[in-house]
Scaffold this active site. Structure first.
Site, PDB file in Angstrom:
ATOM      1  N   LYS A  48       0.829  -1.207   0.000  1.00  0.00           N
ATOM      2  CA  LYS A  48       0.000   0.000   0.000  1.00  0.00           C
ATOM      3  C   LYS A  48       0.867   1.261   0.000  1.00  0.00           C
ATOM      4  O   LYS A  48       0.656   2.154  -0.810  1.00  0.00           O
ATOM      5  CB  LYS A  48      -0.926  -0.022   1.226  1.00  0.00           C
ATOM      6  CG  LYS A  48      -1.943   1.108   1.238  1.00  0.00           C
ATOM      7  CD  LYS A  48      -2.641   1.252   2.593  1.00  0.00           C
ATOM      8  CE  LYS A  48      -3.621   0.150   2.868  1.00  0.00           C
ATOM      9  NZ  LYS A  48      -4.963   0.408   2.296  1.00  0.00           N
ATOM     10  N   ARG A  51      -3.160   3.021   8.604  1.00  0.00           N
ATOM     11  CA  ARG A  51      -3.476   1.761   7.921  1.00  0.00           C
ATOM     12  C   ARG A  51      -2.260   0.853   7.830  1.00  0.00           C
ATOM     13  O   ARG A  51      -1.147   1.311   7.606  1.00  0.00           O
ATOM     14  CB  ARG A  51      -3.955   2.049   6.492  1.00  0.00           C
ATOM     15  CG  ARG A  51      -5.343   2.606   6.373  1.00  0.00           C
ATOM     16  CD  ARG A  51      -5.715   2.637   4.892  1.00  0.00           C
ATOM     17  NE  ARG A  51      -7.109   2.990   4.666  1.00  0.00           N
ATOM     18  CZ  ARG A  51      -7.540   4.236   4.438  1.00  0.00           C
ATOM     19  NH1 ARG A  51      -6.695   5.243   4.435  1.00  0.00           N
ATOM     20  NH2 ARG A  51      -8.831   4.449   4.235  1.00  0.00           N
ATOM     21  N   GLY A  62      -7.917  -7.398   4.839  1.00  0.00           N
ATOM     22  CA  GLY A  62      -8.784  -7.550   6.002  1.00  0.00           C
ATOM     23  C   GLY A  62      -8.153  -8.231   7.193  1.00  0.00           C
ATOM     24  O   GLY A  62      -8.805  -8.471   8.197  1.00  0.00           O
ATOM     25  N   MET A 114      -5.350  -7.233   8.940  1.00  0.00           N
ATOM     26  CA  MET A 114      -4.747  -6.395   9.974  1.00  0.00           C
ATOM     27  C   MET A 114      -5.603  -5.154  10.200  1.00  0.00           C
ATOM     28  O   MET A 114      -6.622  -4.961   9.550  1.00  0.00           O
ATOM     29  CB  MET A 114      -3.317  -6.058   9.578  1.00  0.00           C
ATOM     30  CG  MET A 114      -2.390  -7.276   9.694  1.00  0.00           C
ATOM     31  SD  MET A 114      -0.708  -6.896   9.242  1.00  0.00           S
ATOM     32  CE  MET A 114      -0.932  -6.325   7.584  1.00  0.00           C
ATOM     33  N   SER A 140      14.809 -40.529 -13.126  1.00  0.00           N
ATOM     34  CA  SER A 140      13.559 -39.786 -13.067  1.00  0.00           C
ATOM     35  C   SER A 140      13.137 -39.743 -11.601  1.00  0.00           C
ATOM     36  O   SER A 140      13.017 -40.776 -10.950  1.00  0.00           O
ATOM     37  CB  SER A 140      12.510 -40.489 -13.926  1.00  0.00           C
ATOM     38  OG  SER A 140      11.251 -39.915 -13.678  1.00  0.00           O
ATOM     39  N   THR A 161       8.875 -38.197  -6.933  1.00  0.00           N
ATOM     40  CA  THR A 161       8.811 -37.369  -5.724  1.00  0.00           C
ATOM     41  C   THR A 161       7.669 -37.752  -4.794  1.00  0.00           C
ATOM     42  O   THR A 161       7.655 -37.317  -3.650  1.00  0.00           O
ATOM     43  CB  THR A 161       8.726 -35.868  -6.087  1.00  0.00           C
ATOM     44  OG1 THR A 161       7.849 -35.733  -7.198  1.00  0.00           O
ATOM     45  CG2 THR A 161      10.088 -35.337  -6.439  1.00  0.00           C
ATOM     46  N   ASP A 217       6.992 -40.931  -3.659  1.00  0.00           N
ATOM     47  CA  ASP A 217       7.626 -41.802  -2.670  1.00  0.00           C
ATOM     48  C   ASP A 217       8.783 -41.097  -1.972  1.00  0.00           C
ATOM     49  O   ASP A 217       9.013 -41.301  -0.784  1.00  0.00           O
ATOM     50  CB  ASP A 217       8.126 -43.089  -3.339  1.00  0.00           C
ATOM     51  CG  ASP A 217       7.007 -44.110  -3.465  1.00  0.00           C
ATOM     52  OD1 ASP A 217       5.855 -43.740  -3.208  1.00  0.00           O
ATOM     53  OD2 ASP A 217       7.277 -45.269  -3.811  1.00  0.00           O
ATOM     54  N   CYS A 273       8.748 -37.375 -12.355  1.00  0.00           N
ATOM     55  CA  CYS A 273       7.448 -37.905 -12.749  1.00  0.00           C
ATOM     56  C   CYS A 273       6.484 -37.980 -11.569  1.00  0.00           C
ATOM     57  O   CYS A 273       5.408 -38.526 -11.688  1.00  0.00           O
ATOM     58  CB  CYS A 273       7.608 -39.281 -13.376  1.00  0.00           C
ATOM     59  SG  CYS A 273       8.271 -40.476 -12.230  1.00  0.00           S
TER      60      CYS A 273
END
Lengths: 867, 867
Positions: A21, A90, A99, A101, A757, A760, A762, A824
């Site tokens: 702001k 503000r 909204g 703070m 490859s 991700t 497991d 993969c």
């Protein structure tokens, strides 16, 4: 160090220090937009205040100086009984937290200054209205008196005065209200409302700083993944009044339509009101077009400003404005939030308007939200209350009759019934029912549970892990608290939000506009990382190609075993007493697998296809049905008790960490040999019959130790060598990297691999020690308490999993910097993960067909950011 | 590069290059021990030969030169028909691999040279005996003709000649045999036995090199963890003959008794024999004492040499000698293998004799074998055949009657029956039966399965994962192939070897001699790393203190919940409908836990005690018994169906990766609060009543993310703060590091911890993606095929788990180098792992009571090696 900046002293580049702001107020000031003067206290002051409980030593002096400069500029003084300066206070952090703070308006009023304001404005009523608003807001925000107490007094006053609206209260009513408000504060806090404006300011600044740490704000930051910010800035700004009479007003506007993206100035306003009245909804605001008719000169000015701001910021802007006695002031501008559809349109339009480059257009769309454009959605006009919540496992919406078994789903669907398959959790045996169902609902499992992964692959709506529903499959009913849903009842799933509704709820088919296609083309021009798909069947491959896949990053061969005709052979293979029966079963399976591969290779043509050899534990293929078990016992020459004992012996305590992946290949090399044979036969025949050579990458799963790959590579190579000079296609042999140890010993493993490859899914499970099938029990609580910001399966965890991936890439490429590495896991279709993959230098990402556009855009964005 | 070394050119320090045998022959030559001259071809030549299939270019010339030098020294020439030089060709790697590789003796003989040998030795018979031995050995080893063919011909010849022993064959018999042997070779291989001695030598050297890669040798190296060696050296040495007549002979000797460690020259010899006769066992050798009586001058010379060698090598030596026509030659010396008991005695004696320092004494004992001294063992004289094999999960031996349930074990034992509890796998519910049993046998689970861990903790014999037995608990029988063992049958377990025998097999109680105690004292003087124990009950603590524990590194609180009286309360707590019932159950549990801690603190006094808060998934506590379930339903106000549904809902797919550890603490903080309350109450009362202050370290398990510890630390601290100034003991709050992500984010986690303790059991499981409960299905195959050298749970895997630990230590100590880090996984009692822990700077290791001496010695050895 400089702690306080006049708006004239800042700019849009100073968001970190001045907050969004503050930086934008400074920028507007700089480019000549009328902004009420003021100054910004930096985010660093907030950090010091929150960490140490007091201000930096130079702060008080700097603040005093800036107040004096503001007073001089305005020709008014704080607390001046004849012509008081009033200010707003503000919050504003570097990232917008709407909204979350606190804000205080009309600061500077007391029993003396209110008289000056009345005189200067010529309205007692106005001055008193400001005063009562100030006490109310200060009491709530700074002094922490419950908001309700003031609202009660206000309501009572309106009743007493016999009026409907706040604006109908007269000066006397307001005067009484002011006194009543003061008493409320005294009664509740035991101290009086402070009358000294400097004291009011001091308390208000503190309150804003403290609001940075309030639970609401902390949770908001967690939920939105906002990390690493020092705190909020505080903007102190001269008040302008939209409530000064009929020539005053306030409003908000967007430079384009945030829902559709149409280039059309869009907004709402209210005359004789302050901003909070618009937000509170007590009065209904008017569309901005009415301003054009009623006050054309103001409208024209505003229109000119919004055009200037959009051009200046090169993005759609969200504005706040106030009209004080016929003069227009801008109080805020920021990049506007928008729907995905409109984001795509705005990006394309702005490029066409010459406002931005293709790269800027690409950066303007949130890649993760692209998926929204590809599935039917719950209509925004539908007013449905959810009866249960789960995880938004696969986006889209679906309605249908509830069924509890895959067979029922299949059967009902064959009668043209739309069905929702409801299971505690799904397993590969349910695949035919999942194909048949319109949507899937499970009470267990996470974002990468079987149901979730398969549904995303199919582009089918799924709500997973809805833990407050009790699925009673035997009794064919769902119990949710007091609600009972029986077989055949209609429910609707919202897979985008993870919600379940009773009955049928209207859905809409979003349009995939031409703009979407253009954006994708631009992304492909920019990105260097390849995008492949995870697909196990020719139909999936076709969908993936439509969405722009350039190959298959993961073809799971086990799904091919679940077809009714095949599963029986698979079971015989697993349970056979002797090698002969076993070899016969494998030989029977081979042609099925070969034909599957023929289908896939034909669709994919010369594009690379990573085929993963058998991965899941064998017991996943075994039956529970007594009839099937006796048939198998008979065919294989067992007593029923014996075969049951063998099946029970195959059960594992932690199947994810059990006898699966390459461990099966080591103990039963003949299974892998059969699969390689099927691959070779298929690739040979397709390469022979078509105009392209197949490119297959044979992938050994779950390697934790180089010897595993060394031994299995030899098994694969020997099988291939049996084909001699019939081999007319290209192949590589590599492994999936899905265990921490594989990452840590990647140099040793890479010696036996042509490619890696990352799996991700497991890898995340083992790195965290969390099973995706079980996390539903504690993840909600973890998110609530802020332990995790999100389900760890959703995106790559950079601190843990990402660190392992980086170690892996470095080790694997030590000797050969061009060594092929892709990903993969499901995260291959998540925007931040794709960007991380680019950063560590992966060659491709692979994801389910419906995530491919996400990956394409994210890969392009990663390229732009890195450049 | 030098490829061939005369014995005069080498020394004992050159083992890597010359192999153990070669280096020791060189050393003996150097210090004036009579060794037949010869030379050694280096291990590097072997490596090049094995890798590339041919010799280094300079090799042939160097070999020729050394042969000439040897010929000159001996005054004889290879192939000289009148006075031939004969040589032996022996393998010898840097690490001894007895019997694994090939040897050729009497090389250089052919139809011509045999005559010269006969003339020079004056014995036709002798020369022909050497010749037939040579052809036999060469045919077997070099030409790969089956050994049996020669043995058959020899046996036939003895029968034909009507004699019993080889030595009774006369010259003519032997001459015929030589011709028959030559024909065997020709018949079987299609080529003649080579007569050129240089050719014989060339082929023999090649054969030795090739034997480095034979499956037997490869397997041996794998089983013994021998890695990183280039290959074997080859020793070519002039022959001396123990078979030259009655004044010749051969023997082996130890400088001390290898079984008892007594300082007593110990050995055996045979006159008129070559070494192979002693090994083959065709003739029974005589004790060395007889040599003293029969040939005192040779004995005295040998005695003098052995004394000299032991002093020179400062270790017990294992010698080979040959007497040729009254002259003594030494053919080999090496450090002798010995039992653990004798190793301890020899180390102490040698220190007392002033031969070695305390440090050298400590290095002389294999720490891992110390455990052997603490458990009864199967008698070495027992001649039992095992009916099944499993993992040597907890050492020692036990006999007893077979029972199949913990209750039966308990009941039978209370009738003074010795029982062996046999289970598919054990669970915490079996604890009372495990306490009651003499030994445990399971058909599933690995070295760190529940049964294994608990048994090692109890010092109780256990064979785990005996996968070829089928446990039919309902039918109360075990089936092993055709063998059926019924309830009540007696079996014997050998937990040291992992074997199962039918019936009762004799056991011996090894003596823990005073020397053992002395060695432990020395270890404590040297080591700097602390040694703690994993113990959950006062009795375990007492045993641990007896073995030298300096604290508790892991006290698991969940075992305390399984007592019959408590489990019911625990179940009510888990299943309660409302918070009130739950709180009441927790309040009921608190005094039990408090009293447990009182007991432990009293035993441990001021020593540190790490108490781990609740770790296992809740469903582990839930009943399966229908009666218990209905009782619970009644007490808690459920229908039986409802409670069953709740119990089934608590079931997890992968419980190891599920809702357990700190995840329970986050979702049910009241459980941890109760536990902390119990700890505080106990510590306060003990510190008040005794003369020491309790030192407790409260440990949060299974942290994967810093926020978990941050939140739970606060929970713990708030509970402690409720005690205000009643707190009169010392405490720390820390976490177990048992997940890869904890290691990778250790810096973040350390900010909220006073200490870390590695839980390497779980860390190994997640790093490898292997469940210790399920690995039994593929680990045997993995070891067979050389994928793993050992069960990965046995010692710390340095390449993977060790790398994570190192990363963790570095990150955790970034800000505070003195940050306390220990290890409490079972590997804390494994010698190599302890050494690794020292290397990365851990403060302590913790292990089950019976492993503590191992850890103390290994810690001392690590200190010595590092210095």
């Amino acid at each position: 160090m400089k702690h306080v900046y006049l708006f004239e002293e800042g700019s849009r580049d100073m968001k970190d220090l001045l907050g969004g702001k503050g930086a934008n107020l400074a920028e507007m000031t700089k480019i000549g937009i009328p902004v009420p003067p003021g100054f910004t206290i930096t985010t660093e002051v907030c950090k010091i205040f929150c960490d140490e409980g007091n201000y930096p030593s130079a702060f008080a002096d700097q603040l005093g100086l800036k107040i004096r400069e503001l007073e001089e500029k305005m020709g008014k003084k704080l607390g001046d009984a004849s012509d008081p300066l009033l200010v707003s206070v503000r919050s504003g952090a570097a990232v917008s937290m709407p909204g979350m703070m606190d804000t205080v308006l009309n600061l500077g009023l007391n029993d003396e200054t209110v008289k000056g304001l009345a005189e200067k404005s010529g309205s007692h009523r106005f001055a008193l209205d400001c005063y009562r608003r100030f006490i109310q807001m200060f009491g709530d925000v700074v002094m922490e008196v419950s908001h309700d107490k003031f609202e009660e007094a206000l309501t009572a006053k309106k009743k007493e005065a016999g009026v409907e609206s706040d604006t109908d209260l007269n000066a006397n009513d307001l005067k009484e209200l002011v006194e009543e408000f003061k008493e409320i504060i005294l009664d509740n806090k035991g101290v009086s409302f402070p009358t000294n404006p400097l004291e009011q300011l001091k308390y208000s600044i503190e309150a804003v700083f403290k609001s940075w740490g309030n639970p609401r704000a902390v949770t908001y930051r967690k939920l939105n993944g906002i990390v690493g910010l020092p705190g909020t800035a505080v903007n102190v700004q001269a008040m302008v009044f939209g409530n000064m009479g009929l020539e005053s007003g306030t409003g908000v506007a967007f430079t384009r339509d945030p829902s559709t993206g149409e280039k059309e100035f869009f907004g709402e306003f209210l005359m004789n009101a302050q901003g909070e009245d618009v937000v509170a909804g007590t009065r209904t605001p008017n569309p901005i077009s009415e301003l054009k008719t009623e006050r054309p000169h103001i409208y024209n000015e505003l229109f000119e400003f919004q055009e200037k701001l959009e051009k200046h910021y090169k993005d759609m802007q969200d504005l706040e404005f106030t009209i004080e006695d016929g003069k227009l002031w801008l109080l805020q501008t920021r990049n506007g939030k928008r729907t995905t559809q409109s984001a795509v349109k705005i990006a394309c339009d702005m490029y066409d308007e010459g406002l931005i480059t293709k790269e800027e257009a690409l950066m303007m769309v949130d890649a993760n939200q692209l998926g929204q454009l590809l599935h039917p959605q719950i209509s925004p006009n539908a007013n449905a209350d959810s009866v249960a919540r789960g995880l938004p496992a696969s986006p889209g919406a679906a309605s249908g009759r509830v069924v509890f078994t895959a067979d029922d789903a299949h059967e009902w669907a064959s009668r043209d019934e739309k069905v929702i398959l409801v299971r505690k959790e799904t397993s590969p045996e349910d695949i035919h029912g999942m194909y048949a169902a319109s949507g899937i609902l499970t009470s267990q499992g996470g974002m990468t549970s079987h149901a979730a992964v398969v549904c995303r692959g199919m582009g089918k709506c799924c709500v997973a892990g809805a833990s407050d529903i009790m699925v009673n499959a035997k009794g064919k009913k769902i119990v949710i608290g007091d609600t009972v849903i029986n077989e055949g009842d209609v429910i609707t799933l919202n897979g985008t939000k993870g919600e379940v509704y009773l009955g049928e709820v209207a859905t809409v088919e979003p349009k995939v506009s031409g703009d979407f296609g253009r954006l994708m083309e631009w992304a492909d021009q920019v990105r260097k990382m390849e995008v492949r798909t995870n697909a196990d069947a020719p139909e999936d491959c076709k969908v993936a190609l439509k969405f722009g896949a350039e190959g298959i990053g993961l073809c799971r061969t086990e799904h091919m075993f679940f077809d009714e005709e095949r599963i029986h052979i698979v079971r015989k293979m697993i349970l056979s007493k002797d090698d002969e029966v076993r070899a016969k079963a494998l030989a029977e399976l081979m042609p099925f697998q070969r034909d599957d591969f023929v289908g896939i290779f034909k669709v994919m043509e010369a594009r690379p296809v990573v085929v993963r050899l058998l991965d899941p534990p064998l017991h996943e293929f075994l039956p529970e049905d007594a009839g099937i078990i006796s048939r198998l016992a008979e065919e294989l020459g067992y007593k029923v008790g014996e075969i049951k004992a063998i099946i029970s012996n195959l059960h594992e305590v932690n199947p994810m960490l059990g006898h699966r992946g390459c461990r099966l290949g080591i103990t039963y090399p003949d299974i892998y040999e059969m699969q390689v044979e099927a691959i070779c036969e298929a690739a040979i025949s397709v390469s022979r019959d078509c105009e392209f050579d197949v490119n297959v990458e044979i992938e050994i799963p779950l390697v934790s130790e180089a010897n595993e790959l060394k031994i299995l590579r030899k098994v694969v190579e020997e099988k291939i060598s049996e084909f001699g000079n019939r081999i007319n296609f290209n192949y590589k042999i590599g492994t999936m990297i899905e265990l921490p140890r594989a990452c840590l010993t990647a140099d040793q493993i890479a010696r036996h691999a042509d490619f890696f490859s990352f799996g991700t899914n497991d890898l995340t499970q083992t790195t965290y020690g969390i099973s995706r099938d079980d996390l539903g029990k504690f993840i909600p609580s973890y998110i609530d308490k802020g332990v995790f910001q999100a389900d760890p399966m959703e995106g790559i965890d950079l601190d843990g999993v990402g660190k392992l991936m980086k170690i892996c890439v470095e080790l694997a490429r030590k000797d050969d910097p061009s060594f092929e590495i892709g990903i993969c896991g499901e995260q291959g279709g998540e925007s931040n993960s794709v960007k991380f993959c680019k950063k560590i230098g992966l060659n491709y990402v692979s994801c389910s067909p419906y995530r491919i556009p996400v990956a394409r855009l994210a890969a392009a964005q990663a390229e732009i950011v890195n450049a």
